[in-house]
Design a protein around this motif. Sequence first.
Motif, PDB file in Angstrom:
ATOM      1  N   LYS A   1      -4.487   0.068   7.496  1.00  0.00           N
ATOM      2  CA  LYS A   1      -4.676  -0.646   6.374  1.00  0.00           C
ATOM      3  C   LYS A   1      -2.887  -1.170   6.453  1.00  0.00           C
ATOM      4  O   LYS A   1      -1.984  -0.349   6.698  1.00  0.00           O
ATOM      5  CB  LYS A   1      -4.733  -0.355   4.825  1.00  0.00           C
ATOM      6  CG  LYS A   1      -5.842   0.785   4.836  1.00  0.00           C
ATOM      7  CD  LYS A   1      -5.332   0.807   2.945  1.00  0.00           C
ATOM      8  CE  LYS A   1      -7.061   1.568   2.507  1.00  0.00           C
ATOM      9  NZ  LYS A   1      -7.066   2.228   1.424  1.00  0.00           N
TER      10      LYS A   1
ATOM     11  N   LYS B   1     -18.419  -5.111  -0.009  1.00  0.00           N
ATOM     12  CA  LYS B   1     -17.091  -5.925   0.523  1.00  0.00           C
ATOM     13  C   LYS B   1     -16.981  -5.957   2.196  1.00  0.00           C
ATOM     14  O   LYS B   1     -16.996  -7.555   2.519  1.00  0.00           O
ATOM     15  CB  LYS B   1     -15.879  -4.194   1.305  1.00  0.00           C
ATOM     16  CG  LYS B   1     -15.707  -4.028  -0.406  1.00  0.00           C
ATOM     17  CD  LYS B   1     -13.900  -5.099  -0.287  1.00  0.00           C
ATOM     18  CE  LYS B   1     -13.003  -4.815  -1.832  1.00  0.00           C
ATOM     19  NZ  LYS B   1     -12.923  -3.479  -2.625  1.00  0.00           N
TER      20      LYS B   1
ATOM     21  N   GLU C   1      -5.059   6.406   6.593  1.00  0.00           N
ATOM     22  CA  GLU C   1      -5.591   7.815   5.559  1.00  0.00           C
ATOM     23  C   GLU C   1      -6.955   8.240   6.348  1.00  0.00           C
ATOM     24  O   GLU C   1      -7.565   7.617   6.300  1.00  0.00           O
ATOM     25  CB  GLU C   1      -5.601   7.393   3.789  1.00  0.00           C
ATOM     26  CG  GLU C   1      -6.539   6.100   4.334  1.00  0.00           C
ATOM     27  CD  GLU C   1      -6.505   5.852   2.706  1.00  0.00           C
ATOM     28  OE1 GLU C   1      -5.214   5.236   1.787  1.00  0.00           O
ATOM     29  OE2 GLU C   1      -7.547   4.857   1.864  1.00  0.00           O
ATOM     30  N   GLU C   2      -7.147   8.945   5.117  1.00  0.00           N
ATOM     31  CA  GLU C   2      -8.603  10.173   5.716  1.00  0.00           C
ATOM     32  C   GLU C   2      -9.032   8.829   5.051  1.00  0.00           C
ATOM     33  O   GLU C   2      -9.461   9.057   3.715  1.00  0.00           O
ATOM     34  CB  GLU C   2      -8.049  10.913   4.664  1.00  0.00           C
ATOM     35  CG  GLU C   2      -9.018  11.474   3.465  1.00  0.00           C
ATOM     36  CD  GLU C   2      -8.370  12.796   2.613  1.00  0.00           C
ATOM     37  OE1 GLU C   2     -10.100  13.682   2.623  1.00  0.00           O
ATOM     38  OE2 GLU C   2      -7.787  12.678   1.817  1.00  0.00           O
TER      39      GLU C   2
ATOM     40  N   LEU D   1     -13.117   8.131   2.882  1.00  0.00           N
ATOM     41  CA  LEU D   1     -13.231   8.748   1.348  1.00  0.00           C
ATOM     42  C   LEU D   1     -15.141   8.423   1.827  1.00  0.00           C
ATOM     43  O   LEU D   1     -15.131   7.411   1.570  1.00  0.00           O
ATOM     44  CB  LEU D   1     -12.301   8.362   0.133  1.00  0.00           C
ATOM     45  CG  LEU D   1     -11.221   8.376  -0.111  1.00  0.00           C
ATOM     46  CD1 LEU D   1     -10.594   7.567  -1.130  1.00  0.00           C
ATOM     47  CD2 LEU D   1     -11.044   9.705   0.237  1.00  0.00           C
TER      48      LEU D   1
ATOM     49  N   GLU E   1      -7.906   1.810  -3.626  1.00  0.00           N
ATOM     50  CA  GLU E   1      -5.936   1.399  -3.551  1.00  0.00           C
ATOM     51  C   GLU E   1      -6.036   0.553  -5.256  1.00  0.00           C
ATOM     52  O   GLU E   1      -7.905   1.007  -5.965  1.00  0.00           O
ATOM     53  CB  GLU E   1      -6.723  -0.263  -3.105  1.00  0.00           C
ATOM     54  CG  GLU E   1      -8.312  -0.875  -3.660  1.00  0.00           C
ATOM     55  CD  GLU E   1      -8.407  -2.004  -2.752  1.00  0.00           C
ATOM     56  OE1 GLU E   1      -7.867  -3.218  -2.998  1.00  0.00           O
ATOM     57  OE2 GLU E   1      -9.251  -3.051  -3.555  1.00  0.00           O
TER      58      GLU E   1
ATOM     59  N   VAL F   1      -7.380  -3.767   5.631  1.00  0.00           N
ATOM     60  CA  VAL F   1      -8.498  -3.432   6.010  1.00  0.00           C
ATOM     61  C   VAL F   1      -9.254  -2.724   7.599  1.00  0.00           C
ATOM     62  O   VAL F   1     -10.276  -2.982   7.272  1.00  0.00           O
ATOM     63  CB  VAL F   1      -8.772  -2.360   4.996  1.00  0.00           C
ATOM     64  CG1 VAL F   1      -9.784  -0.613   5.118  1.00  0.00           C
ATOM     65  CG2 VAL F   1      -8.100  -2.075   3.586  1.00  0.00           C
TER      66      VAL F   1
ATOM     67  N   LYS G   1       0.829  -0.854   0.311  1.00  0.00           N
ATOM     68  CA  LYS G   1       0.272   0.032  -0.184  1.00  0.00           C
ATOM     69  C   LYS G   1       0.733   1.628   0.289  1.00  0.00           C
ATOM     70  O   LYS G   1      -0.015   2.502  -0.455  1.00  0.00           O
ATOM     71  CB  LYS G   1      -0.797   0.721   1.154  1.00  0.00           C
ATOM     72  CG  LYS G   1      -1.484  -0.873   1.481  1.00  0.00           C
ATOM     73  CD  LYS G   1      -3.513  -0.971   1.040  1.00  0.00           C
ATOM     74  CE  LYS G   1      -4.481  -2.207   1.355  1.00  0.00           C
ATOM     75  NZ  LYS G   1      -4.726  -2.799   0.043  1.00  0.00           N
TER      76      LYS G   1
ATOM     77  N   GLU H   1     -18.793   2.849  -3.736  1.00  0.00           N
ATOM     78  CA  GLU H   1     -17.446   2.811  -4.183  1.00  0.00           C
ATOM     79  C   GLU H   1     -17.674   1.800  -5.663  1.00  0.00           C
ATOM     80  O   GLU H   1     -18.586   1.658  -6.547  1.00  0.00           O
ATOM     81  CB  GLU H   1     -17.287   1.496  -2.956  1.00  0.00           C
ATOM     82  CG  GLU H   1     -16.346   2.118  -2.420  1.00  0.00           C
ATOM     83  CD  GLU H   1     -15.483   1.377  -1.545  1.00  0.00           C
ATOM     84  OE1 GLU H   1     -15.009   0.277  -2.247  1.00  0.00           O
ATOM     85  OE2 GLU H   1     -15.907   1.084   0.140  1.00  0.00           O
TER      86      GLU H   1
HETATM   87  P1  AMP Z   1      -8.322  -2.084   0.513  1.00  0.00           P
HETATM   88  O1  AMP Z   1      -7.943  -2.722   0.587  1.00  0.00           O
HETATM   89  O2  AMP Z   1      -7.477  -1.091   0.534  1.00  0.00           O
HETATM   90  O3  AMP Z   1      -9.401  -2.144  -0.750  1.00  0.00           O
HETATM   91  O4  AMP Z   1      -9.713  -1.619   1.210  1.00  0.00           O
HETATM   92  C1  AMP Z   1     -11.132  -2.928   1.750  1.00  0.00           C
HETATM   93  C2  AMP Z   1     -12.004  -1.902   1.722  1.00  0.00           C
HETATM   94  O5  AMP Z   1     -12.757  -0.625   2.668  1.00  0.00           O
HETATM   95  C3  AMP Z   1     -11.903  -0.469   0.568  1.00  0.00           C
HETATM   96  O6  AMP Z   1     -13.663  -1.495  -0.324  1.00  0.00           O
HETATM   97  C4  AMP Z   1     -13.579   0.592   1.466  1.00  0.00           C
HETATM   98  O7  AMP Z   1     -14.873   0.516   1.414  1.00  0.00           O
HETATM   99  C5  AMP Z   1     -12.555   0.414   2.908  1.00  0.00           C
HETATM  100  N1  AMP Z   1     -11.413   1.429   2.403  1.00  0.00           N
HETATM  101  C6  AMP Z   1     -10.880   1.598   2.634  1.00  0.00           C
HETATM  102  N2  AMP Z   1      -9.698   3.182   2.606  1.00  0.00           N
HETATM  103  C7  AMP Z   1     -10.393   3.646   2.398  1.00  0.00           C
HETATM  104  C8  AMP Z   1     -11.406   5.080   2.772  1.00  0.00           C
HETATM  105  N3  AMP Z   1      -9.567   6.133   2.775  1.00  0.00           N
HETATM  106  N4  AMP Z   1     -12.778   5.842   2.895  1.00  0.00           N
HETATM  107  C9  AMP Z   1     -13.601   4.729   2.690  1.00  0.00           C
HETATM  108  N5  AMP Z   1     -13.428   3.610   3.190  1.00  0.00           N
HETATM  109  C10 AMP Z   1     -12.156   3.038   2.727  1.00  0.00           C
END
Ligand code: AMP
Length: 416
Positions: free
Chosen positions: A143, A204, A175-176, A178, A273, A153, A103, A182
Amino acid sequence: MRVLLVGGGGREHALALGLAGDPAVTALIAAPGNPGIAGVAELRAVTPTDPAAVAALAVETAADLVVIGPEAPLVAGVADAVRAKGIAVFGPSAEAARLEGSKAFAKDIMTAAGVPTARAYVCADEESTARALDEFGAPYVVKDDGLAAGKGVVVTDDRSAALAHARECGRVVVEEFLDGPEVSLFVVTDGEAALPLLPAQDFKRIGDGDTGPNTGGMGAYAPLPWAPAGLVDEVMRDVVHPTLAELRRRGTPFGGLLYVGLAITAAGPRVIEFNARFGDPETQVVLALLETPLGGLLHASATGTLAEHPPLRWRPGAAVTVVLAAQGYPAAPRTGDVITGADRPGIIHAGTARRASDGALLSAGGRVLCGTATGADLAAARAAAYALVGGVELAGSQHRTDIAAAAVDGRITIPA
Ligand code: AMP
Ligand code: GLY
């Protein structure tokens, strides 16, 4: 064209169906595959993360194209080993796959390329983690820096839970948050030319209404009736091409499938991501709608000829997939239970196995299978996918009941 497909999950079953349906594909071998894939491919045993073993199998099976499904073999350098044998391979080098494998690396590329994403800090100790959490405020996003199949995460309002997750992981990205719906956008690329597939949405969390822990994905649908006009063009211009250019500039071009996970926020699309492979279960719905022969498309990516590939063609209508997961998934899935009612078109196998003694189908993983269906519109596809899943029996199994429901009802909005 002889194709060797590496992997054995739901994504690979969907890829196998697509490849088997391409008249240019004369032989399809899957390693290790699964009982569903066995219906359309010859299965061979292999450890997917063993570069030398996969390369040797590609030579032995006289493959013209090797398609690598999951991320772990890519990060382990399987594409590099196959390419070193002079065989075309769909999937990035280990160096380029760090876009998914780390990441922190992905954030570094995004910063250098000016790609819109959440502000973030890489933290390796409690003090810096706490500082980052307090700067961004709740909801907290923490994460694991390494590969965690989407499960590393934690998004929570509980500051001590966020700190506890960071402690378990060691090195984390804080992180901030969002805010916004999605989108999963898959882009086939040879490192320079890039063709976007239809955007899809994944679910998810394990529970209805997006509750409970994160999973690998519990269902998906495509296309997205609520997506803003011009979304794909904007993401290609602001995210995909700058990212591909930055990786070329560093001497590690990315060829294969660039998976862009986005949140559509009030300020526009922001990258959540990158992944270095097709998403699971989004692939099941995207490929169900793809009319263009899949083998030719992936071969063009693998051989650097994507710029000459004709535009993609899509079937009208929509597709929905609903994942049936084992009891206890995602924390501690129970395996070894008998599955009945799965022998139908549209049932995609993920974690299944055949019992040696009598050939009975058994659960063998957390996400066991999914019901994938197309329809004239999203509502029809959704009804058909739920009918498929409803016909499967597996003791203790769980599935979400709200896949694609908000989109059907027009309840998805982009924050103002
Ligand atoms: P990732 O493995 O980075 O895709 O994270 C898994 C899930 O966590 C994502 O599909 C989002 O639902 C949630 N997520 C990850 N990063 C964020 C973020 N910065 N803000 C809001 N939700 C997040
Ligand atoms: N469905 C999310 C992923 O494949 O990472």
